[in-house]
Every structure is written in structure tokens, then in C-alpha cells.
Design an enzyme around this catalytic site. Structure first.
Site, PDB file in Angstrom:
ATOM      1  CG  ASP A 153      -1.256  -2.369   3.827  1.00  0.00           C
ATOM      2  OD1 ASP A 153      -1.398  -3.495   3.413  1.00  0.00           O
ATOM      3  OD2 ASP A 153      -0.456  -2.221   4.690  1.00  0.00           O
TER       4      ASP A 153
ATOM      5  CG  ASN B  94       8.073   2.054  11.911  1.00  0.00           C
ATOM      6  OD1 ASN B  94       7.067   1.216  11.813  1.00  0.00           O
ATOM      7  ND2 ASN B  94       8.149   3.000  10.967  1.00  0.00           N
TER       8      ASN B  94
ATOM      9  CG  HIS C 249       4.522   0.160   9.992  1.00  0.00           C
ATOM     10  ND1 HIS C 249       5.575   0.283   9.431  1.00  0.00           N
ATOM     11  CD2 HIS C 249       3.941  -0.995   9.458  1.00  0.00           C
ATOM     12  CE1 HIS C 249       5.862  -0.594   8.558  1.00  0.00           C
ATOM     13  NE2 HIS C 249       4.765  -1.421   8.502  1.00  0.00           N
TER      14      HIS C 249
ATOM     15  CD  GLU D 177       5.493   4.079   8.146  1.00  0.00           C
ATOM     16  OE1 GLU D 177       5.940   3.558   9.068  1.00  0.00           O
ATOM     17  OE2 GLU D 177       6.060   3.409   6.915  1.00  0.00           O
TER      18      GLU D 177
HETATM   19  C1  GLP Z   1       4.472  -3.871   5.755  1.00  0.00           C
HETATM   20  C2  GLP Z   1       2.913  -4.339   5.744  1.00  0.00           C
HETATM   21  C3  GLP Z   1       2.406  -4.327   7.272  1.00  0.00           C
HETATM   22  C4  GLP Z   1       3.256  -5.548   7.785  1.00  0.00           C
HETATM   23  C5  GLP Z   1       4.717  -5.200   7.627  1.00  0.00           C
HETATM   24  C6  GLP Z   1       5.671  -6.060   8.396  1.00  0.00           C
HETATM   25  O1  GLP Z   1       4.861  -2.685   6.037  1.00  0.00           O
HETATM   26  N1  GLP Z   1       2.191  -2.884   5.306  1.00  0.00           N
HETATM   27  O2  GLP Z   1       1.141  -4.788   7.116  1.00  0.00           O
HETATM   28  O3  GLP Z   1       2.880  -5.929   9.163  1.00  0.00           O
HETATM   29  O4  GLP Z   1       5.135  -4.858   6.393  1.00  0.00           O
HETATM   30  O5  GLP Z   1       5.811  -7.205   7.324  1.00  0.00           O
HETATM   31  P1  GLP Z   1       6.651  -8.574   7.645  1.00  0.00           P
HETATM   32  O6  GLP Z   1       5.629  -9.435   8.164  1.00  0.00           O
HETATM   33  O7  GLP Z   1       7.194  -8.815   6.386  1.00  0.00           O
HETATM   34  O8  GLP Z   1       7.776  -8.281   8.733  1.00  0.00           O
END
Ligand code: GLP
Length: 241
Positions: free
Chosen positions: A66, A134, A136, A141
């Protein structure tokens, strides 16, 4: 789903690296990569292994999940920048073999179609994932259809708040992003999902033991043939393993 509980972040990163190393036995592997703080330990181990053992990425292709809409690749908050500074610029991968959505694309539909074509041409040997609090995955989402492909999303307030720590102020967090869809993600041969910290415990419960529902996007991974979850003990607190 195979579940590995790690005692701490170091062990989680080491176990993730062991799986990645297995995939990299194929010098032409296609890696689906992720951003966020969770994969950073794995990326550090990939860099150390490249420097110490000479593991080469010259034939490897990398496709990212992404990218924020509106951020240039040179913006230090863009995911392209994140991938360069944490991995790509520290290994011998050819940047022409690294793919991520173009956050500046004006024709968003055309950009999504372009990215879907790349994904179709490059079947991934592994897709690395973090998980949102959440549930995702990438920026899919709750409520995103399981059959979705690359699309543009409006980020939820929860995700904007969670990601604000990377920006000076919450107002700077982009409100929209390009993301691989859930179908794109589950098309990968192997999925490796990493979860770290108590704020992920509810999402991990839903991922492993909850109903398979679009309300918790990661739950679809229960149906994947080769999905591995590595969670630290805090993130695994509710699954009773
Ligand atoms: C963002 C990314 C996700 C990632 C999530 C969790 O929203 N788009 O791909 O998994 O954050 O991030 P973290 O690993 O910093 O908790």
C-alpha cells in the site's frame, strides 16, 4: 493456520526471518512486503544477512501492499521512502524490481488497474503482513469485500490515530491510500502475518478464532492454505495457545 508464539519482538523477528530465508532459497523469489513498525526487525535481519552472508536480491522482485495517496515517493512519510530507507537501499535489490502504488497518480482507477496487472504478472511466493488494531490488513479496513483488488480507501479514524505517531501532527496523516485488495493478498502462495503488542490482542483473536467476516479483514486468512501467524505473547494473550 500455523501459529508461532514468540516470547518477545526479537524472537518474533528471528522466526520471521527463518521463514523469509526459506523463500529466498529461490534467487528469483517474488516477495510481497509490508510497512509499519512490526516488520522492521525482520528487515534488519535481512540486511544483516545480506551483509554477513552475501544473500543476494539481484533476482528478487518485491511488491508492496500500500501507499498513501498524495505523498510523493521522496516524502519521508511515504511507504516508498520507508522501504528504501529500511530495506531496499541496504541490500542489492534492483529498484526497478520493486513495486508500490504511485501515491501521486491522478487517474486513480488507471493506477489501480496498473497495479493489479503487476500483481497478476508477478505471483508472490510470500506476502508479509502486519495487522491493524481493528483487524485491517494493508489498508483494507473493516467492511472491505473479500474479493477486492487494488483500490483507494478512506482511512478510518482509528487507523489515522494509530499512524499519527509517524507524523508531526495527526493533521498531517493522509486521509486516503492506495492498497492491494484482500483478494490480491490472499492470492500469494504463502502469507506470513506478524503481530506484536497488547493492542493487537483483540485483532489476533479475531484472526485466529473469530468468525470469518468482512468486519475483521484478517479473518479471511483462516481459509488460506499456507498462512503462518507469528505473534509475541502480548498479541497472543487472548488466543490461549
Ligand atoms: C498500517 C499499514 C498496515 C500495517 C498496520 C500496522 O496501517 N497500512 O499494513 O500492518 O499499519 O502497523 P504496525 O506494524 O506499525 O502496528
Amino acid at each position: 493456520m500455523k501459529i508461532i508464539i514468540a516470547k518477545d519482538y526479537e524472537e518474533l523477528s528471528e522466526k520471521a526471518f527463518e521463514i523469509m530465508r526459506g523463500v529466498l532459497e529461490n534467487p528469483n523469489a517474488v516477495l510481497g512486503l509490508a510497512t509499519g513498525s512490526t516488520p522492521l526487525g525482520l528487515y534488519r535481519k535481512m540486511v544483516a544477512d545480506h551483509l554477513e552472508n552475501g544473500t543476494s536480491y539481484k533476482g528478487v522482485r518485491a511488491v508492496n501492499l500500500d501507499e498513501y495517496a498524495g505523498l510523493a515517493p521522496t516524502n519521508d512519510q511515504s511507504y516508498r521512502y520507508f522501504m528504501r530507507s529500511n530495506l531496499f537501499d541496504k541490500i542489492d535489490i534492483d529498484l526497478n524490481n520493486t513495486y508500490i502504488e504511485n501515491g501521486l497518480a491522478e487517474d486513480e482507477a488507471a493506477e489501480c488497474a496498473r497495479y493489479n496487472a503487476i500483481l497478476a504478472a508477478l505471483p508472490r511466493d510470500i506476502q508479509l503482513l502486519g495487522i491493524g488494531a481493528n483487524g485491517h490488513i494493508a489498508f483494507n479496513e473493516p467492511g472491505t469485500p473479500f474479493n477486492s483488488e487494488t483500490h483507494v480507501v478512506a482511512l478510518t479514524e482509528n487507523t489515522i490515530e494509530m499512524n499519527a505517531r509517524f507524523f508531526k501532527t495527526k493533521d498531517e496523516v493522509p486521509r486516503r491510500a492506495f492498497t492491494m485488495g484482500i483478494k490480491n493478498i490472499t492470492d500469494a502462495r504463502k502469507v506470513l502475518i506478524l503481530a506484536c503488542g497488547a493492542n493487537k490482542a483483540k485483532a489476533v483473536y479475531g484472526l485466529v478464532k473469530g468468525e470469518v467476516t468482512e468486519d475483521l479483514p484478517a479473518s479471511i486468512l483462516q481459509k488460506h492454505d499456507d498462512c503462518i501467524l507469528i505473534a509475541d505473547s502480548d498479541a497472543a494473550a487472548l488466543i490461549g495457545e
